[in-house]
Scaffold this motif. Structure first.
Motif, PDB file in Angstrom:
ATOM      1  N   ILE A 234     -42.853 -11.995 -31.197  1.00 17.45           N
ATOM      2  CA  ILE A 234     -43.699 -12.702 -30.233  1.00 17.45           C
ATOM      3  C   ILE A 234     -43.548 -12.107 -28.835  1.00 17.45           C
ATOM      4  O   ILE A 234     -44.503 -12.070 -28.051  1.00 17.45           O
ATOM      5  CB  ILE A 234     -43.378 -14.214 -30.257  1.00 17.45           C
ATOM      6  CG1 ILE A 234     -44.579 -15.014 -29.787  1.00 17.45           C
ATOM      7  CG2 ILE A 234     -42.146 -14.557 -29.444  1.00 17.45           C
ATOM      8  CD1 ILE A 234     -44.463 -16.503 -30.061  1.00 17.45           C
ATOM      9  N   ARG A 237     -45.741  -8.947 -28.887  1.00 15.93           N
ATOM     10  CA  ARG A 237     -47.167  -9.267 -28.815  1.00 15.93           C
ATOM     11  C   ARG A 237     -47.572  -9.712 -27.410  1.00 15.93           C
ATOM     12  O   ARG A 237     -48.604  -9.287 -26.876  1.00 15.93           O
ATOM     13  CB  ARG A 237     -47.506 -10.371 -29.813  1.00 15.93           C
ATOM     14  CG  ARG A 237     -48.994 -10.713 -29.865  1.00 15.93           C
ATOM     15  CD  ARG A 237     -49.223 -12.056 -30.509  1.00 15.93           C
ATOM     16  NE  ARG A 237     -48.587 -13.120 -29.743  1.00 15.93           N
ATOM     17  CZ  ARG A 237     -48.445 -14.371 -30.193  1.00 15.93           C
ATOM     18  NH1 ARG A 237     -48.861 -14.690 -31.405  1.00 15.93           N
ATOM     19  NH2 ARG A 237     -47.879 -15.285 -29.444  1.00 15.93           N
ATOM     20  N   ASP A 249     -53.763  -7.639 -30.605  1.00 15.17           N
ATOM     21  CA  ASP A 249     -54.371  -8.199 -31.812  1.00 15.17           C
ATOM     22  C   ASP A 249     -53.811  -7.531 -33.062  1.00 15.17           C
ATOM     23  O   ASP A 249     -53.598  -8.186 -34.092  1.00 15.17           O
ATOM     24  CB  ASP A 249     -55.888  -8.027 -31.764  1.00 15.17           C
ATOM     25  CG  ASP A 249     -56.541  -8.932 -30.727  1.00 15.17           C
ATOM     26  OD1 ASP A 249     -55.891  -9.915 -30.305  1.00 15.17           O
ATOM     27  OD2 ASP A 249     -57.690  -8.652 -30.334  1.00 15.17           O
ATOM     28  N   ASP A 252     -50.401  -8.902 -33.627  1.00 13.34           N
ATOM     29  CA  ASP A 252     -50.528 -10.259 -34.156  1.00 13.34           C
ATOM     30  C   ASP A 252     -50.842 -10.232 -35.649  1.00 13.34           C
ATOM     31  O   ASP A 252     -50.314 -11.040 -36.423  1.00 13.34           O
ATOM     32  CB  ASP A 252     -51.624 -11.002 -33.396  1.00 13.34           C
ATOM     33  CG  ASP A 252     -51.668 -12.475 -33.740  1.00 13.34           C
ATOM     34  OD1 ASP A 252     -50.752 -13.208 -33.325  1.00 13.34           O
ATOM     35  OD2 ASP A 252     -52.607 -12.899 -34.445  1.00 13.34           O
TER      36      ASP A 252
END
Length: 549
Positions: A234, A237, A249, A252
């Motif tokens: 996380i 990202r 993206d 993700d």
């Protein structure tokens, strides 16, 4: 097991697999496939068992998952991929394998089926590494890539890899090519923290494999900001989103495909048994990736007995507690479907997500959830080490405070629900436990009886004198059992009872009592200094009164 001579020695050695091994056309197709990504057409499913460090029991898990699947009719090959530290052969009862993995690494023309030896267990073969030369401990990248291709050619239903502990490139590559990657930890800080590190490192390696490794290229001075020196998925990202929305993206998308499984070995207490679900939820919250908790293995002397006898656990002690746990883990591993995993929490999480309750939860359910989440994310919790630094943990505690205070106040909760659910609070029924992977693991732990009604909290002031009776009142008002404190703090029950009863004859020296009081005050969220000073003053007076003369 049939044996033959190895060179000039007379020691028994396992032979290549025997005719008892069924052909591909005879495989049992009625059993569920290993959940995860699709294997190449006609190839075996690959399960990789890894750990952040040695000594967690990953070889035990790998061997016995393979044995259990073989007893179900699957044709299984277990592979000792712990290069340089091979020991899997002992867990499946093969004393000295005649063929080893080094033959495949050294000669690409050797058929893989010729180096798989029979274990004596129907439908279970072994690709061993015992006795390999020292150079086999560090295979070259090209050798590993060829080995991966050869593993896909094995004529079997399932291939189980026992990987080396740690985060070496070879270990990560084999973990990532598997259809199911299992991380094994034990309820100790080093194992848990290095398990987190393994998952972080594997995700970074995954990004490099798919060509977006640039997203994980953080400046060296910035890496020190992250737990263990490796940013979580996380973190990667979110940083990528500041630089390139398209790159973010893609990161993700990889986060949603990255799905480690988790097993907690050597569980001794009820808290240990619940740890697998706790770790999975915490990793999902901090890493932003789906984690599948497969369950726990109870601590059992049957393991050491079978290892000393060099006999497979499921063969030697099939009725042991740990054997039953292994069977549950294996069944969950082959029976899971990605759709069964609960959806990842929305970002940002709602107050209900933070406390882990449904929007229709009662006040009592919210209280229980708050106690539980406070325990899981406490500063001394086994879960938060190397997962949250102090700043991030402080931020999480602030959010938890806000969530609890809002949901426990009827007026604030009503306003919050109206803003969150303009069309009304959803009343959808909860999913059955059998359809929820996390609930299934929680259900595996012994059920707790419903707690009795809690008394009101006693009034506390800055000048309060903390007695043993007052500490008991605070504890009972918080709904905390004395045994829970013993499990968390490792303070003996006899000492905890003596502190509350102020039985100075049963308490140790003052220096130890001081340490006990500090831990109790932390767990009860009290002023440590005030608790220690006032209680010890009473303790010293009482002890002096018991001294002769």
């Amino acid at each position: 097991m049939r044996t033959t001579r190895c060179g000039s020695t007379s020691a028994p050695c396992a032979t290549p697999r025997s005719p008892r091994w069924p052909t591909r056309s005879a495989r049992c197709d009625s059993l569920p496939a290993v959940a995860g990504k699709e294997a190449p057409e006609g190839g075996p499913r690959i399960i990789a068992v890894a750990s952040g460090k040695g000594g967690t029991g990953k070889s035990l898990v790998a061997a016995n998952v393979g044995i259990f699947l073989a007893t179900l009719g699957r044709r299984v090959v277990v592979v000792d991929a712990a290069f340089g530290s091979a020991n899997l052969h002992q867990f499946v009862g093969v004393p000295r394998p005649h063929h080893t993995l080094a033959q495949l690494l050294a000669n690409a023309s050797v058929p893989v089926d010729q180096v798989i030896v029979d274990t004596g267990i129907p439908s279970l073969g072994l690709l061993a590494a015992e006795g390999d030369p020292a150079t086999a401990a560090n295979p070259k990248s090209a050798q590993v890539n060829k080995l991966i291709a050869r593993l896909r050619q094995i004529d079997a239903d399932v291939v189980v890899l026992d990987l080396a502990g740690g985060t070496a490139g070879t270990t990560l590559d084999l973990f990532l090519v598997a259809d199911a990657g299992v991380v094994v930890v034990v309820p100790e800080p080093p194992a848990v923290e290095l398990g987190y590190r393994l998952m972080r490192a594997a995700f970074v390696r995954r990004l490099r494999k798919v060509g977006i490794g640039a997203a994980a290229d953080f400046p060296a001075d910035e890496l020190r900001m992250y737990e263990g020196g490796i940013p979580s998925p996380i973190d990667i990202r979110d940083r990528a989103r500041d630089l390139d929305e398209g790159l973010a993206d893609r990161v993700d998308a990889e986060m949603r495909r990255f799905r480690p499984r988790l097993v907690v070995n050597m569980a001794r207490s009820k808290a240990d048994m619940a740890l697998c679900g706790d770790l999975a939820r915490a990793v999902q919250r901090r890493f932003g990736v789906p984690v599948d908790p497969l369950g726990y293995l109870e601590y059992d002397d049957a393991v050491s007995v079978s290892v000393r006898r060099r006999r497979p656990l499921l063969v030697e002690h099939p009725e042991s507690r740990v054997a039953r746990c292994l069977e549950k883990v294996a069944r969950r591993l082959v029976g899971r479907d990605t759709a069964e995993l609960p959806a990842l929490p929305a970002s940002p999480e709602t107050y209900y997500d933070l406390l882990g309750v449904d929007p229709g939860a009662t006040e009592e359910e919210i209280r229980r959830a708050n106690r539980r989440v406070r325990e899981v994310y406490g500063r001394d919790s086994l879960v938060v080490g190397a997962l949250y630094n102090k700043s991030r943990l402080d931020d999480l505690h602030v959010k938890l405070d806000e969530a609890y205070e809002t949901l426990m106040d009827p007026t604030s909760r009503k306003a919050y629900d109206q803003a969150l659910f303009p069309g009304g609070v959803p009343q959808a029924a909860r999913r059955e436990d059998s359809d929820n992977a996390l609930a299934a693991v929680d259900r595996a732990a012994p059920a707790e009886p419903a707690p009795p009604p809690r008394p009101s909290p006693p009034p506390l002031a800055p000048d309060t004198e903390f007695t043993g009776a007052l500490l008991r009142e605070v504890r009972e008002a918080m709904g905390i059992d004395l045994r829970a404190i013993a499990e968390r703090t490792k303070i003996g029950m006899a000492y905890l009872e003596a502190i509350e009863e102020e039985n100075v004859r049963k308490l140790p020296a003052t220096v130890y009592v001081r340490g006990f009081l500090v831990q109790i005050a932390r767990m009860l969220q009290l002023d440590e200094e005030r608790v220690v000073d006032t209680y010890l003053a009473r303790f010293r007076r009482a002890r002096a009164a018991t001294q002769p003369g």
